[in-house]
Structures are given as structure tokens and as C-alpha cells.
Design a protein around this motif. Structure first.
Motif, PDB file in Angstrom:
ATOM      1  N   ARG A 139     -10.612  -0.093   3.521  1.00  3.78           N
ATOM      2  CA  ARG A 139     -11.317   0.262   2.899  1.00  3.78           C
ATOM      3  C   ARG A 139     -12.206  -0.107   1.833  1.00  3.78           C
ATOM      4  NH1 ARG A 139      -7.175   1.551   6.622  1.00  3.78           N
ATOM      5  NH2 ARG A 139      -7.784   3.734   7.992  1.00  3.78           N
ATOM      6  N   GLY A 199      -5.916  -3.247   5.902  1.00  3.44           N
ATOM      7  CA  GLY A 199      -5.134  -3.600   5.025  1.00  3.44           C
ATOM      8  C   GLY A 199      -5.546  -3.121   3.853  1.00  3.44           C
ATOM      9  N   ASN A 223       0.688  -1.571   0.013  1.00  6.12           N
ATOM     10  CA  ASN A 223      -0.149  -0.109  -0.080  1.00  6.12           C
ATOM     11  C   ASN A 223       0.889   1.735  -0.168  1.00  6.12           C
ATOM     12  OD1 ASN A 223      -2.924  -1.068   0.062  1.00  6.12           O
ATOM     13  ND2 ASN A 223      -2.092  -2.012   2.215  1.00  6.12           N
ATOM     14  N   GLN A 240     -11.003   5.484  -0.163  1.00  2.00           N
ATOM     15  CA  GLN A 240      -8.991   5.598  -0.149  1.00  2.00           C
ATOM     16  C   GLN A 240      -9.038   6.703  -1.168  1.00  2.00           C
ATOM     17  OE1 GLN A 240      -6.919   4.437   1.929  1.00  2.00           O
ATOM     18  NE2 GLN A 240      -5.875   5.250   0.862  1.00  2.00           N
ATOM     19  N   ASP A 253     -10.465   8.917  10.474  1.00  2.00           N
ATOM     20  CA  ASP A 253      -9.398   8.291   9.409  1.00  2.00           C
ATOM     21  C   ASP A 253      -8.704   9.254   7.897  1.00  2.00           C
ATOM     22  OD1 ASP A 253      -8.538   5.433   8.013  1.00  2.00           O
ATOM     23  OD2 ASP A 253      -9.581   5.874   6.448  1.00  2.00           O
ATOM     24  N   ILE A 303      -2.050   3.371   4.381  1.00  2.00           N
ATOM     25  CA  ILE A 303      -2.852   2.526   5.793  1.00  2.00           C
ATOM     26  C   ILE A 303      -2.109   1.247   6.923  1.00  2.00           C
ATOM     27  CG2 ILE A 303      -4.561   0.673   5.041  1.00  2.00           C
ATOM     28  CD1 ILE A 303      -4.461   1.431   2.306  1.00  2.00           C
TER      29      ILE A 303
END
Length: 296
Positions: A263, A115, A69, A268, A293, A77
Motif C-alpha cells: 500500500r 503487507g 506492521n 495507509q 480496504d 495489515i
């Protein structure tokens, strides 16, 4: 504002490496599962070592997801991230009933989703948690002193066990009755001491009546936390930890720490835009400006 429909570009080379690593980890997982079961049956004293090895593997798996990520998303993340989220009713619960439209999509071990960024309409398939048999059963037991065995929740679980589907590791009525006794212990503990995450319990050497066998690493204990997904609009969707969630709602706790798993891709993308400065938080809708977040 960014276009939430625009897909994130992932280099072909990175996808190839990801598939190679995933294939290797899957082989490791299969080996650990099969060998672990055989070793425990033959040498029960090795259980702690094998549990630690298994959690070490899951830690490595999640770490790999985090590394991937970091190469794709400007917004970090952390696959081990704990966030404190408000408990504002109604609480959305992912519909994971046997016939639910996304049940098969979320049938793997929960660490496999830590994740991850996932597209699709899975976040549209939720039910109010307060309308589930679990919550109604807990409410009847703790507020009206109804015996566990007389609740709809108990009957539903026993139907599944009788059909050959173990629930929370319980394969018999006696085993599930013992679990209900531990739920009573958990309720009393949270009522007396408040809700604490597994790492805090481990640090204080306090047992969690429902937790799996604990290993020393605090990050390993995260597997026993309540877990959530985050939908396309930033909505927290609970997906695991029904017992704890029901208890904290009955005790009227205003917020609770949870382990964030996957997510939605559109959410994201917004996080990435904020992290890269393409979108200012002050320009977001008021309900999102202080979203937990978007400040991690």
C-alpha cells in the motif's frame, strides 16, 4: 482530515530489529535457493518437499512483515489478505516494461511486497491494462479465434525468450506453446465454473492449469493469485496475474478476488486515521466510504 504528507514515525529500536531480522531471513533465502536447486537436480523426488519448505519460508517472511506492521499501524495489515475488487475500466496496470520507471523497484519476488507500506511515486506509473499486448492478444485469440502464434502477445514473449529472458518459466517456443494450451484450459474452466481463488480450488481438489506445484496449506497457494498494489488515493493497481485478469475481463466478470501486496504510505495513513477514530468513514469522499480496504 489527516495530512497525507506527514511521515509515519517508526522507533529507531524497531528499525534496528527489523534490519536484523531482514538480514537473517535473506541469508535463509539464499541458502534455500542454492541448496534447493542442487537437491532438485540430484534428487527430483524431493521437489515436493523443497517446494513446501520454500513456501514455508515465504509464509514466515510475510508473517514477520505483519508483526512489524502491527507495532506501527493502528489499521491492521494482513500480508495474506484477499479482497474482492470491482473490475471497472480502465484497469490500471503497473508499468513493468523493461524500460519502465519503477520496474527495478518491483523486481523481487512478489511475497517480498506483501503487507509493505511504500512511499514514492510508483503508483503514478500505470498503463490501462486493456491497451497492453497481453490483453489485445487474448482478445484476438478468444474473441476472433486468432491462433496464439499470430498474436502480438506471442511475438513479444518470443522476442524476450530469444533474448535469453525466460517468461513464466518458458525458455523455448515449444514450452511457451504448451503454456498457451494451458491458458485455453484455464479460460474454459473459468467460463464453465466461474473464477475461484487457489484455496477454493485446492479444497475442491481442482487443478489450476497455470498454478505452480501446490502444497497442502491454503495460505501457501496464495502465491498463484492475481495481485494488486493500492495507490495513494485507494486505487487498485494490478501488478501480477495478467493471464487471469485478461480472461475475467473478456468474460465480463464484475469483480474478482485479489491478493493485496503493498500500500502507498499516504493511503495507509488514511487507513490508520479511520482505524484510530481520528477520521470517520462518513466524512470521507463518497467514493471511499465503501472502499474494501477501509472496512477490513
Amino acid at each position: 482530515m489527516i495530512d497525507p504528507r506527514r511521515p509515519t514515525s517508526v522507533p529507531a529500536a524497531l528499525r534496528s530489529v527489523g534490519r536484523y531480522v531482514a538480514s537473517g531471513l535473506l541469508q535463509v533465502e539464499h541458502s534455500l535457493r542454492s541448496a534447493g536447486a542442487a537437491f532438485v537436480d540430484r534428487w527430483p523426488a524431493l521437489t515436493t518437499l523443497l517446494v513446501s519448505t520454500w513456501y514455508g519460508y515465504t509464509h514466515l517472511y510475510c508473517w514477520g512483515t505483519g508483526v512489524k506492521n502491527s507495532l506501527v499501524h493502528p489499521a491492521g495489515i494482513d500480508p495474506f489478505e484477499i479482497q474482492r475488487v470491482p473490475l471497472d475500466p480502465p484497469i490500471p496496470w503497473l508499468d513493468l516494461t523493461p524500460s519502465g520507471p519503477v520496474t527495478s523497484q518491483f523486481s523481487r519476488s512478489k511475497f517480498k511486497y506483501a503487507g509493505r507500506v511504500m512511499d514514492g511515486d510508483w503508483d503514478q506509473h500505470t498503463v490501462p491494462f486493456q491497451e497492453t499486448a497481453v490483453y489485445r492478444g487474448f482478445k484476438a485469440h478468444f474473441e476472433r479465434s486468432v491462433d496464439w502464434a499470430e498474436t502480438e502477445f506471442f511475438a513479444d514473449v518470443m522476442d524476450r525468450i530469444d533474448d535469453g529472458n525466460p517468461m513464466w518459466g518458458c525458455r523455448s517456443r515449444a514450452a511457451f506453446e504448451r503454456r498457451c494450451e494451458r491458458i485455453d484450459e484455464l479460460y474454459a474452466s473459468i467460463e464453465a465454473h466461474g473464477y475461484r481463488i487457489q484455496a477454493e480450488l485446492a479444497g475442491d481438489e481442482v487443478d489450476d492449469p497455470l498454478a505452480a506445484q501446490r502444497v497442502p496449506s491454503a495460505r501457501h497457494t496464495i502465491h498463484d493469485e492475481m495481485t494488486v498494489l493500492i495507490g495513494r488515493d485507494g486505487e487498485y493497481i494490478f501488478v501480477d496475474g495478467r493471464d487471469r485478469l485478461a480472461i475475467v475481463l473478456l468474460l465480463d466478470l464484475p469483480s474478482v478476488p485479489v491478493w493485496v501486496l503493498a500500500r502507498h504510505e499516504r493511503w495507509q495513513r488514511l487507513r490508520d486515521a479511520v482505524a484510530s477514530g481520528r477520521v470517520e468513514q462518513c466524512d470521507l469522499p463518497p467514493r471511499l466510504r465503501d472502499h474494501p480496504d477501509l472496512s477490513t
